[in-house]
Each structure stands twice: as C-alpha cells, then as structure tokens.
Design a protein around this motif. Structure first.
Motif, mmCIF file in Angstrom:
data_model
loop_
_atom_site.group_PDB
_atom_site.id
_atom_site.type_symbol
_atom_site.label_atom_id
_atom_site.label_comp_id
_atom_site.label_asym_id
_atom_site.label_seq_id
_atom_site.Cartn_x
_atom_site.Cartn_y
_atom_site.Cartn_z
ATOM 1 N N THR A 7 -9.141 -1.612 -7.733
ATOM 2 C CA THR A 7 -7.994 -0.714 -7.749
ATOM 3 C C THR A 7 -7.076 -1.310 -6.748
ATOM 4 O OG1 THR A 7 -9.416 1.070 -8.287
ATOM 5 C CG2 THR A 7 -7.212 1.815 -7.429
ATOM 6 N N ARG A 8 -7.762 -1.415 -5.484
ATOM 7 C CA ARG A 8 -6.672 -2.043 -4.314
ATOM 8 C C ARG A 8 -5.985 -3.331 -4.795
ATOM 9 N NH1 ARG A 8 -8.603 0.470 0.486
ATOM 10 N NH2 ARG A 8 -7.210 -1.041 1.889
ATOM 11 N N ALA A 9 -6.688 -4.133 -5.478
ATOM 12 C CA ALA A 9 -5.863 -5.690 -6.023
ATOM 13 C C ALA A 9 -4.724 -4.943 -6.781
ATOM 14 C CB ALA A 9 -6.847 -6.364 -6.919
ATOM 15 N N VAL A 10 -5.006 -4.067 -7.796
ATOM 16 C CA VAL A 10 -3.973 -3.619 -8.533
ATOM 17 C C VAL A 10 -2.603 -2.923 -7.634
ATOM 18 C CG1 VAL A 10 -3.158 -1.773 -10.433
ATOM 19 C CG2 VAL A 10 -5.476 -2.975 -10.563
ATOM 20 N N MET A 11 -3.303 -2.068 -6.643
ATOM 21 C CA MET A 11 -2.113 -1.440 -5.796
ATOM 22 C C MET A 11 -1.414 -2.411 -4.935
ATOM 23 S SD MET A 11 -2.707 1.342 -7.002
ATOM 24 C CE MET A 11 -1.415 2.160 -6.240
ATOM 25 N N ALA A 12 -1.884 -3.649 -4.660
ATOM 26 C CA ALA A 12 -1.386 -4.731 -4.036
ATOM 27 C C ALA A 12 0.058 -5.002 -4.668
ATOM 28 C CB ALA A 12 -2.228 -5.845 -3.681
ATOM 29 N N GLY A 13 0.229 -4.942 -6.073
ATOM 30 C CA GLY A 13 1.104 -5.402 -6.751
ATOM 31 C C GLY A 13 1.905 -4.186 -7.422
ATOM 32 N N ALA A 14 1.789 -3.023 -6.628
ATOM 33 C CA ALA A 14 2.203 -1.713 -7.306
ATOM 34 C C ALA A 14 3.785 -1.682 -6.350
ATOM 35 C CB ALA A 14 1.566 -0.503 -6.804
ATOM 36 N N PRO A 15 4.813 -1.242 -7.641
ATOM 37 C CA PRO A 15 6.116 -0.844 -6.587
ATOM 38 C C PRO A 15 5.882 -0.042 -5.656
ATOM 39 C CG PRO A 15 5.818 0.345 -8.783
ATOM 40 C CD PRO A 15 4.537 -0.417 -8.731
ATOM 41 N N ARG A 16 6.818 -0.126 -4.584
ATOM 42 C CA ARG A 16 6.619 0.579 -3.338
ATOM 43 C C ARG A 16 7.654 1.557 -3.084
ATOM 44 N NH1 ARG A 16 5.418 -3.917 1.346
ATOM 45 N NH2 ARG A 16 7.610 -3.527 1.531
ATOM 46 N N LEU A 17 7.329 2.815 -2.648
ATOM 47 C CA LEU A 17 8.536 3.898 -2.345
ATOM 48 C C LEU A 17 9.582 3.501 -1.393
ATOM 49 C CD1 LEU A 17 9.378 6.678 -3.191
ATOM 50 C CD2 LEU A 17 7.717 7.509 -1.544
ATOM 51 N N LEU A 18 9.027 2.693 -0.566
ATOM 52 C CA LEU A 18 9.933 2.235 0.644
ATOM 53 C C LEU A 18 10.910 1.586 0.297
ATOM 54 C CD1 LEU A 18 7.869 1.391 4.011
ATOM 55 C CD2 LEU A 18 9.423 3.364 3.504
ATOM 56 N N ASP A 19 10.699 0.883 -0.921
ATOM 57 C CA ASP A 19 11.803 -0.037 -1.536
ATOM 58 C C ASP A 19 12.752 0.809 -2.393
ATOM 59 O OD1 ASP A 19 10.367 -2.245 -0.306
ATOM 60 O OD2 ASP A 19 9.409 -2.632 -2.160
ATOM 61 N N ARG A 20 12.492 1.964 -2.769
ATOM 62 C CA ARG A 20 13.236 2.876 -3.586
ATOM 63 C C ARG A 20 13.988 3.855 -2.850
ATOM 64 N NH1 ARG A 20 11.869 -0.756 -5.929
ATOM 65 N NH2 ARG A 20 10.510 -0.793 -7.784
ATOM 66 N N LEU A 21 14.091 3.954 -1.418
ATOM 67 C CA LEU A 21 14.913 4.994 -0.546
ATOM 68 C C LEU A 21 16.244 4.976 -0.867
ATOM 69 C CD1 LEU A 21 13.070 4.858 2.945
ATOM 70 C CD2 LEU A 21 12.298 5.937 0.876
ATOM 71 N N ASP A 22 16.667 6.197 -1.020
ATOM 72 C CA ASP A 22 18.336 6.261 -0.990
ATOM 73 C C ASP A 22 18.974 6.033 0.288
ATOM 74 O OD1 ASP A 22 18.338 8.719 0.169
ATOM 75 O OD2 ASP A 22 18.580 9.727 -1.501
ATOM 76 N N ALA A 23 20.157 6.127 0.170
ATOM 77 C CA ALA A 23 20.808 5.782 1.578
ATOM 78 C C ALA A 23 20.313 6.696 2.659
ATOM 79 C CB ALA A 23 22.268 5.588 1.050
ATOM 80 N N SER A 24 20.563 7.839 2.446
ATOM 81 C CA SER A 24 20.233 8.852 3.459
ATOM 82 C C SER A 24 18.855 8.819 4.057
ATOM 83 C CB SER A 24 20.829 10.284 3.139
ATOM 84 O OG SER A 24 19.854 11.035 2.302
ATOM 85 N N ASP A 25 17.868 8.804 2.983
ATOM 86 C CA ASP A 25 16.281 8.628 3.505
ATOM 87 C C ASP A 25 16.507 7.302 4.209
ATOM 88 O OD1 ASP A 25 16.149 11.048 2.325
ATOM 89 O OD2 ASP A 25 15.174 10.016 0.444
ATOM 90 N N ALA A 26 16.989 6.414 3.902
ATOM 91 C CA ALA A 26 16.756 5.016 4.342
ATOM 92 C C ALA A 26 17.515 5.069 6.023
ATOM 93 C CB ALA A 26 17.088 3.793 3.710
ATOM 94 N N GLU A 27 18.498 5.690 6.183
ATOM 95 C CA GLU A 27 19.085 5.915 7.320
ATOM 96 C C GLU A 27 18.122 6.870 8.130
ATOM 97 O OE1 GLU A 27 23.177 7.349 7.358
ATOM 98 O OE2 GLU A 27 22.802 7.565 9.798
ATOM 99 N N HIS A 28 17.541 7.742 7.700
ATOM 100 C CA HIS A 28 16.886 8.724 8.608
ATOM 101 C C HIS A 28 15.814 7.847 9.077
ATOM 102 C CE1 HIS A 28 15.219 12.792 9.447
ATOM 103 N NE2 HIS A 28 14.154 12.218 9.428
ATOM 104 N N PHE A 29 14.998 7.132 8.276
ATOM 105 C CA PHE A 29 13.755 6.374 8.485
ATOM 106 C C PHE A 29 14.090 5.284 9.467
ATOM 107 C CE2 PHE A 29 10.329 3.361 7.025
ATOM 108 C CZ PHE A 29 9.344 3.963 7.793
#
Ligand code: AMP
Length: 409
Positions: A214-236
């Motif tokens: 499962t961990r091997a599969v998750m290593a290639g999974a899409p990442r939420l951090l790469d999907r943040l919109d502009a305001s969430d990204a700025e907050h972070f």
C-alpha cells in the motif's frame, strides 16, 4: 482482596506519579494563560450525535472507538473521545461568538477510546489541549504551533520532530478525494484489504497504512498539497513563513492526514524519537467548518491536543518531587497540643505532619528522619523541644513560639 483490577487499557495515577503530572499541568497553565488562553472543562460525556457529526461518521473514532450508552431514556450518550467538538459545542451554547474574537481556551481532561491497549495507547488517557476560535489569521495557526513546541520544550520532551501540511478547503478536498479514490481503484489489487474496503469511505486514510505494498502505491498517489487553490496556498505559505520567523524547525509532509474529518487547511503533528511505535506526542489543525456542522454560524478555529502520558513518557523519568516536610510534631501525651501546632503550622504555609501511628518517641524520631523533616518539635508538658535536624541543634521554646521560629528559618 477480591482480585478486581483496573480495566484493561486504564491506569491508576499513584502518588509517586502525581508529581510529574502536576508539574506538567503547572507548566501548561503558566504558558497558556500567559498567551491569553483561559481554562475550560466540559462534561465527561456528551450526546453521541455531537461526535457523530463533529468528528465524522467515517472516522475510526466514530466507527469503532466510542464508549456509547443509553442514558436510560432512549438517548445515546458517549464518553468524550476528544476535546474539540465539546469545546465548540460549549462555544456555541454559551454565545461566545459575542466575545472579542478569537476566543482562546485550553483544557486538561481525560478522554476515552476503545482502542487496542499498548504502551502509550490507553482506553482512558489525558490530554492537554487548546482551541482558538473565531479567527482565520494564519498568525493564529503559527501561535498555537509555537505554543505546543514551547510546552514540549519546557517539560523536557526529547527528540521532537514537527511535521506540517495543509488539507485545503472542503471544496478542494472533495475534488481531491475523488481524484485519489479513482487512483486507488485503479491500483486496488495492490492495496491492503482494509484500505481497499475504505476507498470510497475515506480514501485519505490510505496514507496511514503500514502495509508495504500500500505504501508503494501511495508513494505515487496524487498529493493534496499540489492541488491547493490560491488562497489556501497563500495561507499555508504564511504559516510557514511565521514559523520560520519564530525559529521553529519543521518538515512539510504532503501525506500528513489526521484521523478526524473536521480539519481544513493547516494540520500538524509533533512526534518524539523517545517514544516507540506510538510516536505521536500531540497534534492538531484548523477546523473552519466544524462550528457550522454543529449548527452555528460559519466560524473558523484551530487547536491541538497533546497526550499527557506520551509527554511524560517522552520526557523520561524526572526526580521524584515530593514536597519536603518542614516540621514533624512528635508527642507522647500532649496530642491536643501537637494537633494545635500542626494546624497552626499548616495555616502559616508550612508542610507539617504529626504522629498518627502510635509510635514510641524513638519511633517518631526515626519517622521524622525518614520524612526528611527540617525540624522536629517534641511536644512535652510545659514546653517544646525544637530540633533543627540539619544543624543538629535543639532549643526549648514555648509551644506558641514554634511556628514563628520554623517559619523564620
Ligand atoms: P488525537 O486526538 O488523536 O489527535 O491525539 C492527540 C494526542 O493524544 C496524540 O498525539 C497522543 O499523544 C494522545 N493520544 C491519542 N490517543 C491516545 C490513546 N489512546 N492513549 C494515549 N494517548 C493518546
């Protein structure tokens, strides 16, 4: 003895363990109150619905870890498994939105989860936690994180590591969940059975799995951090910048998911190398949607909870902190005089004890040694012999001069 022991996964707090706990509580109180946090305590049980709605139906906590019972009138109650939903319930119930925002609260309470007991994982455990409600300023995110770091440092937790992430806003997360679920379905045959079963229920939990495939599969999974919109990204980005300004080291962990549904935007977790498998010392995050879920107006909030037992484990064994006895009052006949002396001494703020076990005078003096008493007052008819054990001297005094003499030393 009937052979009855405490239930599995619970523990007694014995007198010798109370000292380190009290020290931790005092450190938390001092640090948090100085930062504007006020104590709140909510009931040990609440309506089950509070957790079902607040923590989330799909979470492990709600699915299998709650101690729920009927109140005798057909209503389901639950021993609190966590503190955020109850504090938000209290915020709403008591109209705290009318106070200047943010409202900053902390608690020191016990919580209950029907988990598999092991070292550092209990069925009743204690948490110190904060909730800061009513502001979405990223400075508040940084403030609570810095406070937890300061608390852990102050009580001597060793080998801490801080990871932070962002879970975005609900809309972004919902779209991401669908994307992740599609990815997991596409790799379903390589996933552990318990992960596969939960793909549609809670795909984010797949990141928590210890299963190597499962961990091997998750290593290639899409990442939420790469999907943040502009305001969430700025907050972070602002939270990270403020943590840098505070000189606090952290790692950004795109896979940081927490087992509670209400989190939005910032999430964080402190671990300690000094702990074994259960390395989480404390963590938390933003819950900007929670108060609305509980029936209130849209109200942002952020908080954390840290496990008291884990903190104590990670801080190692402290020296026993038993309060030294200032005055031991010995007597052979004059119990009333001895008692009055102890009462006066305690009223004057001294740690005082008297003989209560019928020992001989010799036995009493030995007991005073064992207690490490600074002074021993031997109450006799007409006078008191006051021994300074440190100096090895003795003087004779009127009984009513004893307390002043010891207090002045
Ligand atoms: P959570 O409320 O699950 O985010 O947990 C916050 C912190 O509480 C964890 O980092 C642990 O230190 C502690 N904790 C959670 N569950 C338990 C448990 N069953 N026994 C002891 N400590 C716990």
């Amino acid at each position: 003895m009937s052979g009855i022991t405490a239930p599995r996964g619970t523990f007694d707090i014995l007198p010798e363990q109370a000292g380190p706990r009290a020290a931790l509580e005092a450190a938390a109180r001092e640090l948090l109150e100085a930062a504007g946090y006020a104590r709140i305590e909510t009931p040990a049980f609440e309506a089950t619905e509070l957790f079902a709605r607040g923590v989330g139906e799909s979470t492990d906590i709600v699915q299998k870890e709650m101690y729920s019972f009927d109140d005798g009138g057909g209503r389901s109650l639950t021993l609190r498994p966590e503190g955020t939903a109850p504090v938000c319930r209290a915020y709403l119930q008591h109209g705290m939105h009318k106070l200047p925002q943010p409202v900053r609260l902390y608690y020191l309470s016990s919580f209950f989860r029907a988990e598999r007991p092991q070292q550092g994982r209990y069925r009743e455990f204690w948490q110190v936690g904060v909730e800061a409600i009513g502001s979405e300023d990223p400075a508040l995110d940084a403030e609570v994180i810095v406070l937890l770091a300061a608390l852990l440092r102050r009580v001597g937790v060793r080998g801490t590591r801080l990871r932070i992430g962002s879970l975005a806003s609900p809309g972004t997360r919902a779209a991401y969940r669908d994307e992740l679920a599609a990815y997991l379905h596409a790799h379903a045959e390589r996933l552990a059975a318990n992960v596969r079963e939960r793909i549609d229920l809670n795909p984010l939990r797949a990141f928590d799995s210890d299963d190597p495939d499962t961990r091997a599969v998750m290593a290639g999974a899409p990442r939420l951090l790469d999907r943040l919109d502009a305001s969430d990204a700025e907050h972070f980005a602002t939270v990270r910048d403020l943590l840098d300004r505070a000189g606090l080291a952290y790692e950004v962990d795109p896979r940081l998911v927490r087992g509670i549904d209400y989190y939005t935007r910032t999430v964080f977790e402190f671990t300690s190398d000094a702990l074994g498998a259960q390395s989480g010392v404390g963590g938390g995050g933003r819950y900007d949607g929670l108060i609305e879920v509980l029936g209130g107006p849209p109200t942002p909030g952020i908080g954390w909870a840290a496990g008291v037992e884990r903190i104590l484990l990670a801080a190692g064994e402290p020296a026993p902190s038993v309060r030294p006895v200032d005055l031991f009052v010995a007597y052979e006949e004059r119990r009333g005089d001895a008692f009055a002396t102890v009462v006066e001494a305690r009223a004057a703020g001294l740690a005082a004890e008297m003989e209560l076990a019928g020992r001989t005078l010799k036995g009493q003096l030995k007991h005073a040694d064992r207690l490490g008493a600074r002074y021993v007052a031997i109450v006799e008819p007409g006078a008191v012999r006051l021994r300074d054990r440190g100096a090895g001297t003795e003087e004779s005094l009127e009984r009513d001069a004893v307390v002043a003499r010891v207090s002045a030393s």
